[in-house]
Design a protein around this motif. Sequence first.
Motif, PDB file in Angstrom:
ATOM      1  N   UNK A   1       0.828  -1.190   0.000  1.00 22.43           N
ATOM      2  CA  UNK A   1       0.000   0.000   0.000  1.00 22.43           C
ATOM      3  C   UNK A   1       0.869   1.250   0.000  1.00 22.43           C
ATOM      4  N   UNK A   2       0.477   2.187  -0.795  1.00 18.72           N
ATOM      5  CA  UNK A   2       1.064   3.527  -0.773  1.00 18.72           C
ATOM      6  C   UNK A   2      -0.134   4.452  -0.927  1.00 18.72           C
ATOM      7  N   UNK A   3      -0.550   5.021   0.199  1.00 23.21           N
ATOM      8  CA  UNK A   3      -1.786   5.789   0.171  1.00 23.21           C
ATOM      9  C   UNK A   3      -1.701   6.986   1.108  1.00 23.21           C
ATOM     10  N   UNK A   4      -2.636   7.902   0.912  1.00 25.97           N
ATOM     11  CA  UNK A   4      -2.798   9.035   1.818  1.00 25.97           C
ATOM     12  C   UNK A   4      -4.286   9.324   1.921  1.00 25.97           C
ATOM     13  N   UNK A   5      -4.669   9.879   3.047  1.00 29.04           N
ATOM     14  CA  UNK A   5      -6.089  10.095   3.306  1.00 29.04           C
ATOM     15  C   UNK A   5      -6.244  11.253   4.288  1.00 29.04           C
ATOM     16  N   UNK A   6      -7.257  12.076   4.081  1.00 30.10           N
ATOM     17  CA  UNK A   6      -7.626  13.141   5.014  1.00 30.10           C
ATOM     18  C   UNK A   6      -9.098  12.951   5.347  1.00 30.10           C
ATOM     19  N   UNK A   7      -9.411  12.887   6.644  1.00 26.74           N
ATOM     20  CA  UNK A   7     -10.810  12.675   7.020  1.00 26.74           C
ATOM     21  C   UNK A   7     -11.539  14.003   7.231  1.00 26.74           C
ATOM     22  N   UNK A   8     -12.783  13.923   7.668  1.00 24.92           N
ATOM     23  CA  UNK A   8     -13.662  15.083   7.798  1.00 24.92           C
ATOM     24  C   UNK A   8     -13.185  16.090   8.843  1.00 24.92           C
TER      25      UNK A   8
ATOM     26  N   UNK B   1      -0.573   9.337   5.938  1.00 19.29           N
ATOM     27  CA  UNK B   1       0.200   8.834   4.797  1.00 19.29           C
ATOM     28  C   UNK B   1       0.809   7.503   5.197  1.00 19.29           C
ATOM     29  N   UNK B   2       0.776   6.556   4.273  1.00 21.73           N
ATOM     30  CA  UNK B   2       1.288   5.219   4.575  1.00 21.73           C
ATOM     31  C   UNK B   2       2.032   4.676   3.362  1.00 21.73           C
ATOM     32  N   UNK B   3       3.199   4.114   3.618  1.00 20.18           N
ATOM     33  CA  UNK B   3       3.962   3.359   2.619  1.00 20.18           C
ATOM     34  C   UNK B   3       4.272   2.015   3.273  1.00 20.18           C
ATOM     35  N   UNK B   4       3.686   0.947   2.751  1.00 19.50           N
ATOM     36  CA  UNK B   4       3.787  -0.362   3.400  1.00 19.50           C
ATOM     37  C   UNK B   4       3.999  -1.455   2.364  1.00 19.50           C
ATOM     38  N   UNK B   5       4.935  -2.340   2.653  1.00 16.27           N
ATOM     39  CA  UNK B   5       5.143  -3.531   1.845  1.00 16.27           C
ATOM     40  C   UNK B   5       5.483  -4.681   2.783  1.00 16.27           C
ATOM     41  N   UNK B   6       4.633  -5.691   2.769  1.00 16.92           N
ATOM     42  CA  UNK B   6       4.843  -6.893   3.581  1.00 16.92           C
ATOM     43  C   UNK B   6       4.767  -8.094   2.643  1.00 16.92           C
ATOM     44  N   UNK B   7       5.835  -8.895   2.606  1.00 14.73           N
ATOM     45  CA  UNK B   7       5.879 -10.101   1.773  1.00 14.73           C
ATOM     46  C   UNK B   7       6.154 -11.303   2.666  1.00 14.73           C
ATOM     47  N   UNK B   8       5.268 -12.276   2.604  1.00 13.18           N
ATOM     48  CA  UNK B   8       5.397 -13.501   3.408  1.00 13.18           C
ATOM     49  C   UNK B   8       5.659 -13.179   4.871  1.00 13.18           C
TER      50      UNK B   8
END
Length: 174
Positions: A68-75, A81-88
């Motif tokens: 996941x590489x995402x960003x989000x702003x709520x109400x 902001x998140x940069x995540x990589x998980x393999x096995x």
Amino acid sequence: MRKLAAPLAALMLAACGTKPPEPEPTVEVVPETEPAKEEKPVLSNSTLKYLANRKLKPQPTRPLNVKSRCSHTDEIGTRMRLDLLVKNAEVKTFAAQVTMKEHGACRFDLEDFEQVEKLPQPLLRHKRAGDCTVRMWEQGSHVTIAFNSCPSVCEGKAFDYLWPIIVDARNGRC
């Protein structure tokens, strides 16, 4: 008296010489019973009562795989902001920043953590603040990233307002 003494002595010797009869062994007859019927356990907790009749299955234990590489702003103005990589179940990349309006920000970077568990859930422990942990788990099609005891990683009172990050494992959205 001598006439009585002789038969009395003979009678006493005869009584000492014979064994008393042994009691016969008794066999106790146990009546046959029907096999016990399986009874459902009595649930005392009201929450368990609601879950008892549902067909819930345990989450399978398998290595976590998510990107996941995402960003989000709520109400209310919380930015994430998140940069995540998980393999096995091995965390390759992890960088998260959550900024709470008027409360500060929390920053998590893989360089500050060491991975101490892979299964059943990846667990990261902060290298300097030993109580601070980040745990990741899969629940259906979502992956949850939860933070525990990490106020030293945050500014001000931001950790008091920090919630877990949920990622859709299918498309990587937060």
